[in-house]
Design a protein around this motif. Structure first.
Motif, PDB file in Angstrom:
ATOM      1  N   ARG A 396     -26.461  10.822 -20.745  1.00 38.37           N
ATOM      2  CA  ARG A 396     -27.854  10.768 -21.188  1.00 38.37           C
ATOM      3  C   ARG A 396     -28.783  11.538 -20.249  1.00 38.37           C
ATOM      4  NH1 ARG A 396     -30.432   7.523 -24.669  1.00 38.37           N
ATOM      5  NH2 ARG A 396     -28.596   6.154 -24.843  1.00 38.37           N
ATOM      6  N   ILE A 397     -28.525  11.455 -18.947  1.00 39.86           N
ATOM      7  CA  ILE A 397     -29.456  12.036 -17.971  1.00 39.86           C
ATOM      8  C   ILE A 397     -28.906  13.325 -17.344  1.00 39.86           C
ATOM      9  CG2 ILE A 397     -30.702  11.617 -15.829  1.00 39.86           C
ATOM     10  CD1 ILE A 397     -30.693   8.640 -16.530  1.00 39.86           C
ATOM     11  N   THR A 398     -27.694  13.240 -16.834  1.00 40.41           N
ATOM     12  CA  THR A 398     -27.117  14.409 -16.156  1.00 40.41           C
ATOM     13  C   THR A 398     -26.424  15.325 -17.171  1.00 40.41           C
ATOM     14  OG1 THR A 398     -25.056  13.222 -15.743  1.00 40.41           O
ATOM     15  CG2 THR A 398     -26.769  13.082 -14.056  1.00 40.41           C
ATOM     16  N   LYS A 399     -25.960  16.464 -16.671  1.00 42.35           N
ATOM     17  CA  LYS A 399     -25.239  17.401 -17.538  1.00 42.35           C
ATOM     18  C   LYS A 399     -23.932  16.781 -18.012  1.00 42.35           C
ATOM     19  CE  LYS A 399     -26.994  21.721 -15.553  1.00 42.35           C
ATOM     20  NZ  LYS A 399     -26.613  23.000 -14.878  1.00 42.35           N
ATOM     21  N   ASP A 400     -23.565  17.128 -19.228  1.00 45.33           N
ATOM     22  CA  ASP A 400     -22.300  16.624 -19.770  1.00 45.33           C
ATOM     23  C   ASP A 400     -21.139  17.160 -18.938  1.00 45.33           C
ATOM     24  OD1 ASP A 400     -23.906  15.531 -21.651  1.00 45.33           O
ATOM     25  OD2 ASP A 400     -23.318  16.890 -23.275  1.00 45.33           O
ATOM     26  N   ASP A 401     -20.142  16.296 -18.739  1.00 42.31           N
ATOM     27  CA  ASP A 401     -18.967  16.689 -17.962  1.00 42.31           C
ATOM     28  C   ASP A 401     -17.890  17.258 -18.883  1.00 42.31           C
ATOM     29  OD1 ASP A 401     -20.028  15.683 -15.530  1.00 42.31           O
ATOM     30  OD2 ASP A 401     -19.527  13.646 -16.208  1.00 42.31           O
ATOM     31  N   LEU A 402     -17.170  18.263 -18.386  1.00 43.20           N
ATOM     32  CA  LEU A 402     -16.071  18.846 -19.141  1.00 43.20           C
ATOM     33  C   LEU A 402     -14.807  18.025 -18.900  1.00 43.20           C
ATOM     34  CD1 LEU A 402     -14.901  21.159 -20.880  1.00 43.20           C
ATOM     35  CD2 LEU A 402     -14.438  22.393 -18.748  1.00 43.20           C
ATOM     36  N   ALA A 403     -14.256  17.470 -19.974  1.00 46.40           N
ATOM     37  CA  ALA A 403     -13.013  16.700 -19.858  1.00 46.40           C
ATOM     38  C   ALA A 403     -11.802  17.628 -19.877  1.00 46.40           C
ATOM     39  CB  ALA A 403     -12.916  15.685 -20.987  1.00 46.40           C
ATOM     40  N   GLY A 404     -11.838  18.638 -20.753  1.00 45.15           N
ATOM     41  CA  GLY A 404     -10.711  19.561 -20.829  1.00 45.15           C
ATOM     42  C   GLY A 404     -10.910  20.583 -21.930  1.00 45.15           C
ATOM     43  N   GLU A 405     -10.032  21.581 -21.943  1.00 45.43           N
ATOM     44  CA  GLU A 405     -10.133  22.686 -22.899  1.00 45.43           C
ATOM     45  C   GLU A 405      -8.760  22.965 -23.500  1.00 45.43           C
ATOM     46  OE1 GLU A 405     -12.445  26.784 -22.580  1.00 45.43           O
ATOM     47  OE2 GLU A 405     -10.540  26.922 -21.495  1.00 45.43           O
ATOM     48  N   ALA A 406      -8.765  23.433 -24.753  1.00 44.94           N
ATOM     49  CA  ALA A 406      -7.519  23.842 -25.418  1.00 44.94           C
ATOM     50  C   ALA A 406      -7.796  25.118 -26.205  1.00 44.94           C
ATOM     51  CB  ALA A 406      -7.010  22.749 -26.347  1.00 44.94           C
ATOM     52  N   ILE A 407      -6.784  25.984 -26.278  1.00 48.70           N
ATOM     53  CA  ILE A 407      -6.907  27.253 -26.991  1.00 48.70           C
ATOM     54  C   ILE A 407      -5.834  27.312 -28.059  1.00 48.70           C
ATOM     55  CG2 ILE A 407      -6.830  29.772 -26.788  1.00 48.70           C
ATOM     56  CD1 ILE A 407      -7.682  29.449 -23.860  1.00 48.70           C
ATOM     57  N   MET A 408      -6.243  27.672 -29.275  1.00 51.35           N
ATOM     58  CA  MET A 408      -5.298  27.793 -30.390  1.00 51.35           C
ATOM     59  C   MET A 408      -5.335  29.219 -30.932  1.00 51.35           C
ATOM     60  SD  MET A 408      -5.347  25.974 -34.158  1.00 51.35           S
ATOM     61  CE  MET A 408      -4.508  24.453 -33.715  1.00 51.35           C
ATOM     62  N   SER A 409      -4.176  29.861 -30.981  1.00 56.05           N
ATOM     63  CA  SER A 409      -4.082  31.180 -31.593  1.00 56.05           C
ATOM     64  C   SER A 409      -4.110  31.038 -33.114  1.00 56.05           C
ATOM     65  CB  SER A 409      -2.798  31.878 -31.160  1.00 56.05           C
ATOM     66  OG  SER A 409      -2.620  33.082 -31.893  1.00 56.05           O
ATOM     67  N   LEU A 410      -4.899  31.888 -33.772  1.00 59.43           N
ATOM     68  CA  LEU A 410      -4.999  31.844 -35.230  1.00 59.43           C
ATOM     69  C   LEU A 410      -4.126  32.907 -35.894  1.00 59.43           C
ATOM     70  CD1 LEU A 410      -8.849  31.310 -35.631  1.00 59.43           C
ATOM     71  CD2 LEU A 410      -7.032  29.598 -35.743  1.00 59.43           C
ATOM     72  N   GLU A 411      -3.297  33.555 -35.108  1.00 64.36           N
ATOM     73  CA  GLU A 411      -2.488  34.646 -35.624  1.00 64.36           C
ATOM     74  C   GLU A 411      -1.583  34.190 -36.774  1.00 64.36           C
ATOM     75  OE1 GLU A 411       0.390  38.205 -33.864  1.00 64.36           O
ATOM     76  OE2 GLU A 411      -0.115  36.462 -32.631  1.00 64.36           O
ATOM     77  N   SER A 412      -1.060  32.974 -36.657  1.00 64.97           N
ATOM     78  CA  SER A 412      -0.151  32.463 -37.694  1.00 64.97           C
ATOM     79  C   SER A 412      -0.730  31.253 -38.413  1.00 64.97           C
ATOM     80  CB  SER A 412       1.203  32.098 -37.069  1.00 64.97           C
ATOM     81  OG  SER A 412       1.032  31.157 -36.013  1.00 64.97           O
ATOM     82  N   VAL A 413      -2.063  31.164 -38.475  1.00 72.78           N
ATOM     83  CA  VAL A 413      -2.694  30.032 -39.152  1.00 72.78           C
ATOM     84  C   VAL A 413      -2.288  30.040 -40.633  1.00 72.78           C
ATOM     85  CG1 VAL A 413      -4.807  31.307 -39.693  1.00 72.78           C
ATOM     86  CG2 VAL A 413      -4.869  28.825 -39.529  1.00 72.78           C
ATOM     87  N   PRO A 414      -1.965  28.877 -41.218  1.00 71.44           N
ATOM     88  CA  PRO A 414      -1.558  28.840 -42.632  1.00 71.44           C
ATOM     89  C   PRO A 414      -2.670  29.315 -43.564  1.00 71.44           C
ATOM     90  CG  PRO A 414      -0.983  26.795 -41.510  1.00 71.44           C
ATOM     91  CD  PRO A 414      -1.868  27.551 -40.578  1.00 71.44           C
ATOM     92  N   ARG A 415      -2.278  30.113 -44.562  1.00 75.91           N
ATOM     93  CA  ARG A 415      -3.221  30.542 -45.601  1.00 75.91           C
ATOM     94  C   ARG A 415      -3.128  29.563 -46.775  1.00 75.91           C
ATOM     95  NH1 ARG A 415      -2.713  34.010 -41.257  1.00 75.91           N
ATOM     96  NH2 ARG A 415      -3.542  36.083 -41.712  1.00 75.91           N
TER      97      ARG A 415
END
Length: 470
Positions: A396-415
Motif C-alpha cells: 500500500r505504501i512502499t514500492k511493490d516487491d518483485l517475487a519472481g519472473e518467468a519467460i515463455m517462448s511463443l515460437e510453438s504456441v498452439p494455433r
C-alpha cells in the motif's frame, strides 16, 4: 628486366654463377669420398651464403631507393614486385643442390668408411646450410611483404573508415567503391608482376589486414545504425569472393580465422533490428535461467496460452501462482501477475502491460483471468516472440516487491480457431526466478540504440528489474 620471367638480370646472373659452381664440381669428379665431402661442405656453405647475401643486399637497395613509396597513398610498384621475385628466384635455385652436388652418393661413401652415425651427422651439416639459407631468404621476403602490408594498412584503414562513414541509405556499391577499387588495382599489379609463388604469399596477409582493420574500427561502435552493419556484412561477403577469385585465390578455410568469425558474428548481431535483438536477448535469458539451481526458484506460475488465428489474437489465461515467497512481515504476500509480449512492435496497441487483480494475504493465488492481445498478421514470420511474466507483491505504501519472473517462448504456441479451444490446451507451469542484472553483447547493442524508443523502454525496464530489492 624480362617481361616473361618477371625478374631482373641481377637475379639471373647470380643464379647462373651458382649454377656454374655446381657444374664445375660435377666436372671435377673428385675420387676420394672423404675429401669430396669436405669440398662439398665448403661449396654448399659458399653457395648458400652467397644466396643469402644477395637477398640481404637486394633488400638494402630496396630501402635505399625508396621503392616502398613512403609518400601519399601507397601503390604497389613494379620495382617492388621484381625485388620479391629476385629473392625468391635465387632461393629456388638452391633446391637442386643435394642432387647436383651428389649428397647422397658422398654420404653413402662416407658411411662405408666411417659408419652410419658419422655419415648421417655429415648429411645433417649439409642440410643445415641449405635450410638456414632457405629460412633466411623466406624471412627477407616476409620483411618486404610485411612492409607492403604496413603501407597498405594506412590506405585500407582510410577506405574502410569511409565505407563506414557513408550515411545510411547509401548504395553498397557506392560505399565500397573506394576500398574495392584500391584492392583491385594493387592486387592486380601484384598478380601481373609477381611470380605465382610470391603472389600467393601476399594474399593471406592482405585479406587478414582487411578484416582486422574492420574489426578494430567497429568492435566498440555499438552506436552505428543497423544499416551500417548490414553494409559491413555485405563487405565481408564481397571480400571473401574477391580473395577467393573463383577458386584461383584463397580457399574458404584460409579465410575463416578467429578474427573473421568475430567480425561476422558482430556484423550479424548488430545489423538486426531492435525487435529481433530484444526477442533474442529474452530467448537466451530464458535458456540461461532454466539452468539455475532449482533451490533458488521463487515459486510457480500456471497459464494457458493460444493464438486465435482468425482474429490474429494472442489469448493468455492466468490460472494460478503458488509457493510464492513471503514478502510481507506477516509471512504472506499480496500477489498479482503483470505481463507483456515482446517485441512490443510485433503486437498492436503497443502491447501495453497486462495485469491481474491482487490476491490478498496468500502464497497460493488463484486468478483464472483471461486477456487478449491483438498481434500483427506476420508476428511469427520474422522473429520469435515471447511473453514475460512478473509476479509482484502489492504494497500500500512502499514500492511493490518483485517475487519472481518467468519467460515463455511463443515460437510453438498452439494455433486455435476460438477462445473455447484455448481451455482445452495443456496448461503450462513455469518456474519463477529473480531476473539477473542485464548484461552481454546483445543487451549492450540494444542499450546503445538511444534513437529507438522500443529499445530505450526495454533497457529501462530490464535495468529496473535487475536492481529491484530481492
Amino acid at each position: 628486366l624480362s617481361d616473361a620471367v618477371r625478374h631482373s638480370s641481377s637475379a639471373v646472373d647470380t643464379v647462373n654463377l651458382l649454377f656454374q659452381l655446381r657444374v664445375s664440381w660435377e666436372q671435377l669428379g673428385w675420387p676420394d669420398p672423404s675429401a669430396a665431402y669436405g669440398f662439398v661442405l665448403k661449396l654448399t656453405e659458399y653457395i648458400c651464403g652467397s644466396a643469402m647475401y644477395y637477398a640481404i643486399r637486394v633488400h638494402d637497395i630496396l630501402k635505399e631507393k625508396s621503392y616502398y613509396d613512403d609518400e601519399g597513398q601507397f601503390d604497389v610498384t613494379e620495382k617492388l614486385c621484381v625485388t620479391l621475385n629476385d629473392i625468391d628466384y635465387v632461393r629456388m635455385a638452391l633446391k637442386p643442390l643435394p642432387e647436383s652436388l651428389a649428397w647422397d652418393k658422398i654420404v653413402g661413401n662416407l658411411e662405408a668408411e666411417t659408419g652410419p652415425e658419422a655419415a648421417q651427422q655429415s648429411k645433417r651439416s649439409l642440410e643445415t646450410f641449405l635450410s638456414s639459407a632457405d629460412e633466411n631468404m623466406r624471412h627477407q621476403i616476409f620483411i618486404v611483404v610485411e612492409k607492403i602490408g604496413e603501407r597498405m594498412n594506412v590506405d585500407i584503414t582510410n577506405y574502410a573508415s569511409q565505407l563506414i562513414k557513408f550515411p545510411p541509405g547509401t548504395l553498397f556499391e557506392d560505399a565500397a567503391r573506394g576500398l574495392m577499387g584500391y584492392l583491385q588495382t594493387n592486387l592486380q599489379s601484384l598478380s601481373n608482376w609477381l611470380l605465382t609463388s610470391v603472389f600467393v604469399q601476399m594474399l593471406q596477409p592482405t585479406y587478414n589486414l582487411c578484416i582486422t582493420t574492420f574489426l578494430h574500427l567497429v568492435k566498440d561502435r555499438r552506436d552505428l545504425s543497423p544499416s551500417i552493419y548490414k553494409r559491413l556484412f555485405n563487405t565481408l561477403n564481397t571480400l571473401q569472393n574477391f580473395f577467393h577469385a573463383e577458386g584461383d585465390g584463397l580457399t574458404h578455410d584460409d579465410m575463416k580465422s578467429d578474427v573473421y568469425e568475430s567480425l561476422l558474428t558482430l556484423a550479424q548481431d548488430r545489423q538486426a533490428e531492435s525487435p529481433s535483438l530484444i526477442s533474442r536477448y529474452l530467448q537466451e535469458l530464458h535458456q540461461t535461467i532454466e539452468k539455475t539451481d532449482p533451490a533458488k526458484n521463487r515459486g510457480f506460475l500456471t497459464v494457458l496460452v493460444g493464438f486465435i488465428e482468425p482474429k490474429s489474437t494472442l489469448c493468455v489465461k492466468i490460472l494460478s501462482a503458488r509457493e510464492i515467497p513471503a514478502l510481507d512481515p506477516n509471512g504472506l504476500s499480496d500477489p498479482y501477475v503483470k505481463f507483456r509480449p515482446y517485441p512490443t512492435s510485433a503486437f498492436l496497441g503497443k502491447a501495453n502491460p497486462q495485469q491481474t487483480t491482487v490476491k490478498k494475504q496468500t502464497l497460493t493465488a488463484i486468478y483464472d483471468e483471461t486477456f487478449f492481445i491483438p498481434a500483427k498478421s506476420d508476428v511469427f514470420s520474422a522473429i520469435k516472440p515471447v511473453l514475460v511474466f512478473q509476479v509482484y507483491d502489492w504494497d500500500r505504501i512502499t514500492k511493490d516487491d518483485l517475487a519472481g519472473e518467468a519467460i515463455m517462448s511463443l515460437e510453438s504456441v498452439p494455433r486455435v480457431t476460438s477462445e473455447a479451444e484455448v481451455d482445452s490446451l495443456r496448461q503450462a507451469t513455469m518456474t519463477l526466478w529473480l531476473p539477473p542484472e542485464p548484461s552481454g553483447e546483445i543487451f549492450r547493442v540494444i542499450e546503445s540504440r538511444t534513437w529507438d524508443k522500443e529499445a530505450v523502454e526495454f533497457v529501462k525496464l530490464r535495468k529496473k528489474l535487475g536492481k529491484m530489492e530481492r
